[in-house]
Motif scaffolding. Structure first.
Motif, mmCIF file in Angstrom:
data_model
loop_
_atom_site.group_PDB
_atom_site.id
_atom_site.type_symbol
_atom_site.label_atom_id
_atom_site.label_comp_id
_atom_site.label_asym_id
_atom_site.label_seq_id
_atom_site.Cartn_x
_atom_site.Cartn_y
_atom_site.Cartn_z
ATOM 1 N N THR A 177 -3.328 -7.197 -0.763
ATOM 2 C CA THR A 177 -2.335 -6.466 -0.170
ATOM 3 C C THR A 177 -2.389 -7.725 1.099
ATOM 4 O OG1 THR A 177 -2.290 -4.271 -0.942
ATOM 5 C CG2 THR A 177 -1.454 -4.777 1.262
ATOM 6 N N ILE B 165 -7.865 -4.818 -2.867
ATOM 7 C CA ILE B 165 -7.185 -4.525 -2.640
ATOM 8 C C ILE B 165 -6.310 -4.720 -0.632
ATOM 9 C CG2 ILE B 165 -5.755 -2.496 -2.386
ATOM 10 C CD1 ILE B 165 -6.881 -1.307 -5.281
ATOM 11 N N SER C 250 -3.028 2.894 -2.793
ATOM 12 C CA SER C 250 -3.989 2.000 -3.495
ATOM 13 C C SER C 250 -5.361 2.921 -3.382
ATOM 14 C CB SER C 250 -4.518 1.189 -2.982
ATOM 15 O OG SER C 250 -3.481 0.268 -3.185
#
Length: 332
Positions: A23, A19, A304
């Protein structure tokens, strides 16, 4: 069960690492950067920034380095030092900016959640038990209305009612005289007097949806063979209802409760913008508009992380609540 938990923790680490990469790449995909936005805003106001000053700004913010170097510096600072970087637009540490809004976001989200549970579960159970009654039709009607009305419209209506009939200041969580005051009993009471509007606005659609989910899940359980067997054995109706079908119908609730953790920080962005609430949503929106990469990236990473951890906790809670799932985890 311990083996399952260990594997899930490894998945958590790998997922968060993936992630973080996605991101950082996504927030750098739009053309330009914070300095480009700054230069464009200055030019729209008739001001020209010299090229040397632009180069100095990019060097100051580290935007002249390769993307890989920027990512490595950002992620290592988070992991090893808890440093989320510096916000370009606010010229403050990202952790300071976010930390100022977490408490109010948590109070707002938890209060809305408690309201949803307190209203939705009893009504949902009643609608399932009294299916096709006037009470069921009434709950269904107001449930559909609650899901159909946009939250920002309801916010505007309640803000007008609060200002017109209750004499409250429009928007925000505090009256002007308490806005910058230190915390005391008066400020707490002022917060409580303003809190009901966003709680109702955020909670209405959630309550309507939870009523429908509770009703549908309970209807699936009420006509299963084990319910007829328990009733044939003479178990009192209220005890049978709460001990078996209601318990089984709440499994979907436990499987999604972990998604609520990100809401403690993110909140309802549109409602927060309309009502000028000092929560995390408007801050994230302004960070996106300003291309404030470290603020936006850190916000997404925090949300997240809360989502991944919340999902793990909801799985464990579901295993605790439902013995069928617990036995499956033990076999794994």
């Amino acid at each position: 069960m311990l083996g399952y938990l260990g594997r899930r923790l490894v998945y958590v680490v790998v997922t968060l690492w993936a992630i973080s990469i996605v991101t950082f790449v996504i927030i750098n995909l739009p053309p330009g950067d914070y300095v480009s936005t700054l230069v464009a805003n200055a030019q729209s106001g008739g001001e020209n920034i010299p090229p040397a000053e632009i180069a100095n700004l990019r060097h100051r913010y580290g935007l002249d380095q390769p993307l890989v170097v920027q990512y490595w510096g950002w992620i290592t600072a988070i992991v090893f030092h808890g440093d989320f970087g510096q916000s370009f637009a606010w010229n403050q540490a990202v952790s300071t900016l976010i930390g100022e809004r977490i408490a109010l976001s948590a109070v707002l989200s938890i209060s809305s959640l408690l309201m949803v549970w307190a209203i939705a579960f009893p009504i949902g159970i009643y609608s399932a038990v009294k299916q096709y009654s006037w009470g069921d039709y009434t709950a269904s009607f107001f449930g559909f209305i609650g899901m159909a009305v946009p939250e920002f419209m309801l916010a505007l209506v309640l803000m007008y009612v609060g200002f017109r009939f209750l004499g409250q200041s429009v928007g925000g969580l505090f009256s002007p005289e308490f806005q910058d005051a230190s915390w005391n009993l008066g400020k707490v009471l002022d917060l409580l007097s303003h809190l009901w509007v966003p709680i109702v606005v955020i909670g209405v659609s959630g309550t309507a949806g939870m009523i429908r989910v509770t009703r549908a899940n309970l209807l699936d359980e009420l006509y299963r063979p084990y319910v007829h067997t328990a009733r044939a054995k003479g178990l009192p109706e209220w005890k049978l209802l709460l001990k078996y079908p209601v318990r089984m119908s709440l499994s979907p609730f436990f499987s999604t409760v972990g998604w609520l953790l990100p809401g403690l920080i993110g909140g309802e962005t549109i409602v927060s913008v309309v009502m000028s609430l000092p929560t995390g949503g408007p801050l994230l929106l302004r960070g996106v508009m300003n291309q404030d990469m470290y603020l936006v990236g850190s916000f997404i990473m925090i949300l997240s992380t809360l989502t991944v951890i919340g999902t793990l906790l909801s799985d464990l809670a579901l295993a605790w609540w439902d013995p069928r799932i617990r036995k499956r985890y033990k076999r794994e």
